[in-house]
Design an enzyme around this catalytic site. Structure first.
Site, short mmCIF file in Angstrom:
data_model
loop_
_atom_site.label_atom_id
_atom_site.label_comp_id
_atom_site.label_asym_id
_atom_site.label_seq_id
_atom_site.Cartn_x
_atom_site.Cartn_y
_atom_site.Cartn_z
N HIS A 243 0.81 -1.23 0.00
CA HIS A 243 0.00 0.00 0.00
C HIS A 243 0.84 1.29 0.00
O HIS A 243 0.77 2.11 -0.91
CB HIS A 243 -0.88 0.04 1.25
CG HIS A 243 -1.75 -1.16 1.45
ND1 HIS A 243 -2.91 -1.35 0.74
CD2 HIS A 243 -1.65 -2.22 2.30
CE1 HIS A 243 -3.49 -2.49 1.14
NE2 HIS A 243 -2.73 -3.02 2.08
C1 BDR Z 1 -3.07 0.69 5.32
O1 BDR Z 1 -3.26 0.16 6.65
C2 BDR Z 1 -2.05 -0.32 7.15
O2 BDR Z 1 -2.23 -1.61 7.61
C3 BDR Z 1 -1.02 -0.22 6.06
O3 BDR Z 1 0.22 0.18 6.61
C4 BDR Z 1 -1.58 0.82 5.13
O4 BDR Z 1 -1.16 2.12 5.49
C5 BDR Z 1 -3.78 -0.20 4.34
O5 BDR Z 1 -5.14 -0.26 4.62
#
Ligand code: BDR
Ligand code: CA
Length: 313
Positions: A243
């Site tokens: 992400h």
């Molecule tokens: C986001 O949530 C976190 O678990 C990850 O680091 C990312 O920023 C994805 O939904």
């Protein structure tokens, strides 16, 4: 962007946050002014610790790390150890940090820095819940006009939720903070699950990180290996979504991405859809666009870029 672009990374590391931080630190296009930690994937003590571990892995003890908000504006903290492990950075065996936290509170440092630097010259990369940014904006509304842009990972529209059926984790954890940011009038770029779920660490991409052979490359391969097990079980996909590095990659190579300037509002009232990003993708309202909402990415181009940057360590 000025050359190099001056950025602040607001983050809750998290393996994918770590890859984003490493990519930024490896890129000569950026001057990283500081890293502000926020509670999110794991509690603040751990995110502030993990941010320093990552700086040390990059050999960049010179980058100041600040501790920020311990909990969301108005709600108890929700964490994600089920994805990221107990430490938030499970996977590689990295040493405890030796560099100290900068003693200044993250929110005060952010306000002072934005006021001291030329207007519009700082870009904020937000990789976790938006609590630190909202606190700064509530305490010092004048800084809204001084931030060049906020580029954030958060939200979802076509892909809907990863923590509830309706919401993405970062926005869900602190929807009131997200609302402050989305209503601030600051130029926003949003990298939602719609795009990050296309940024999958396939076996070949993981092997390319490992083949770099450097401590950073091997650690990135081990981190992405670790959270892959969760996403494979959950989505049955080809690899885990990476992400947060999409935020840094969008700044480096916006042509790899496409999206729309649209209105995005945050649901704060409903328990059922708390933290939903109500994105007017089809422009069916007359609400003013407040964000570039990204929907697609050239995933091969993205991973080539990340691997190239990480090869510089
Ligand atoms: C986001 O949530 C976190 O678990 C990850 O680091 C990312 O920023 C994805 O939904
Ligand atoms: Ca994150």
């Amino acid at each position: 962007m000025p050359d190099p672009a001056r950025i602040v990374i607001d983050t809750d590391p998290g393996q994918d946050d770590a890859v984003a931080i490493l990519t930024a630190l490896a890129s000569p296009e950026f001057e990283v002014l500081g890293i502000t930690a926020v509670a999110g994937n794991v509690p603040l003590e751990l995110t502030a610790r993990n941010a320093r571990i990552v700086c040390e892995l990059a050999g960049r003890e010179d980058v100041p790390v600040f501790a920020g908000a311990r909990q969301p504006l108005r709600r108890p903290l929700v964490t994600a150890e089920h994805v990221h492990g107990r430490t938030g950075l499970d996977g590689p065996d990295l040493p405890d940090p030796t560099m100290a936290l900068d003693g200044r509170p993250a929110v005060s440092w952010l306000i002072d820095t934005l006021r001291a630097e030329p207007k519009g010259s700082i870009t904020i990369c937000a990789l976790g819940p938006l609590t630190n940014l909202a606190l700064a904006l509530l305490k010092a509304p004048d800084i809204a006009a001084r931030i060049g842009r906020i580029v954030l990972m958060g939200g979802a529209y076509f892909e809907v939720g990863n923590i509830t059926p309706a919401a993405e984790f970062n926005i869900y954890v602190d929807p009131e903070a997200a609302q402050v940011v989305f209503r601030s009038g600051i130029p926003l770029t949003v990298l939602p699950l719609d795009v990050t779920h296309k940024a999958l660490v396939t076996r070949a991409r993981n092997d390319a990180f490992r083949a770099l052979g450097s401590p950073a490359g091997v650690a990135v391969a081990q981190m992405t290996d670790f959270f892959e097990r969760f996403d494979l079980e959950k989505y049955g996909s080809d690899g885990a979504p990476l992400h947060d590095p999409c935020v840094i990659a969008w700044l480096l190579a916006p042509d790899l991405f496409s999206g729309r300037e649209i209105n995005v509002e945050i649901e704060t009232l409903s328990e059922l859809t708390r933290g939903m990003t109500v994105a007017d993708w089809w422009r069916v309202t007359d609400r003013r666009p407040n964000a570039l909402f990204v929907g697609d990415v050239d995933a091969d181009g993205l991973f080539d870029l990340l691997t190239d940057r990480l090869s510089r360590f």
